[in-house]
Motif scaffolding. Structure first.
Motif, mmCIF file in Angstrom:
data_model
loop_
_atom_site.group_PDB
_atom_site.id
_atom_site.type_symbol
_atom_site.label_atom_id
_atom_site.label_comp_id
_atom_site.label_asym_id
_atom_site.label_seq_id
_atom_site.Cartn_x
_atom_site.Cartn_y
_atom_site.Cartn_z
ATOM 1 N N TYR A 116 15.442 -10.724 -10.548
ATOM 2 C CA TYR A 116 15.231 -9.321 -10.892
ATOM 3 C C TYR A 116 14.657 -9.229 -12.303
ATOM 4 C CZ TYR A 116 18.104 -8.456 -6.818
ATOM 5 O OH TYR A 116 18.585 -8.437 -5.535
ATOM 6 N N HIS A 117 13.635 -8.395 -12.434
ATOM 7 C CA HIS A 117 12.972 -8.205 -13.724
ATOM 8 C C HIS A 117 12.982 -6.717 -14.053
ATOM 9 C CE1 HIS A 117 11.552 -12.324 -13.510
ATOM 10 N NE2 HIS A 117 11.252 -12.082 -12.233
ATOM 11 N N PRO A 118 13.276 -6.387 -15.306
ATOM 12 C CA PRO A 118 13.305 -4.968 -15.662
ATOM 13 C C PRO A 118 11.910 -4.342 -15.550
ATOM 14 C CG PRO A 118 13.658 -6.337 -17.600
ATOM 15 C CD PRO A 118 13.595 -7.253 -16.431
ATOM 16 N N GLN A 119 11.886 -3.149 -15.014
ATOM 17 C CA GLN A 119 10.644 -2.400 -14.873
ATOM 18 C C GLN A 119 10.841 -1.054 -15.540
ATOM 19 O OE1 GLN A 119 9.752 -1.256 -10.882
ATOM 20 N NE2 GLN A 119 7.655 -0.641 -11.353
ATOM 21 N N HIS A 120 9.948 -0.708 -16.450
ATOM 22 C CA HIS A 120 10.050 0.563 -17.174
ATOM 23 C C HIS A 120 9.647 1.696 -16.240
ATOM 24 C CE1 HIS A 120 10.035 3.076 -20.784
ATOM 25 N NE2 HIS A 120 9.024 3.696 -20.207
ATOM 26 N N VAL A 121 10.560 2.666 -16.079
ATOM 27 C CA VAL A 121 10.292 3.837 -15.254
ATOM 28 C C VAL A 121 10.656 5.060 -16.082
ATOM 29 C CG1 VAL A 121 10.883 5.095 -13.151
ATOM 30 C CG2 VAL A 121 10.805 2.588 -13.124
#
Length: 78
Positions: free
Chosen positions: A24-29
């Motif tokens: 899992y990789h952080p995704q900016h939303v």
């Protein structure tokens, strides 16, 4: 089961199993919260008190029963 020289070994394969390794990789939303400001204007009564004054001359004593003209003439002679 013995190690018999006449028994050849063989391999039997099960159907392949799939193993998932999840990364899992952080995704900016951006989450945008909209705020609407409504300026409500209300009329509020503010009472300003005003006083009116009326003046009335009432003659008493010696002037009672005489008309206003006679009373005013006597006042001027003195």
């Amino acid at each position: 089961m013995s190690d018999c020289p006449k028994c050849n070994s063989k391999a039997v394969y099960d159907p392949p199993q799939t193993v998932f390794e999840d990364y899992y990789h952080p995704q900016h939303v951006d989450v945008v919260h909209q705020v609407q400001v409504i300026r409500r204007h209300h009329c509020v009564p503010v009472y300003h008190h005003t006083t009116t004054v009326s003046v009335k001359d009432v003659f008493c004593g010696d002037f009672e029963g005489q008309n206003a003209r006679t009373a005013s003439l006597r006042g001027k002679r003195r």
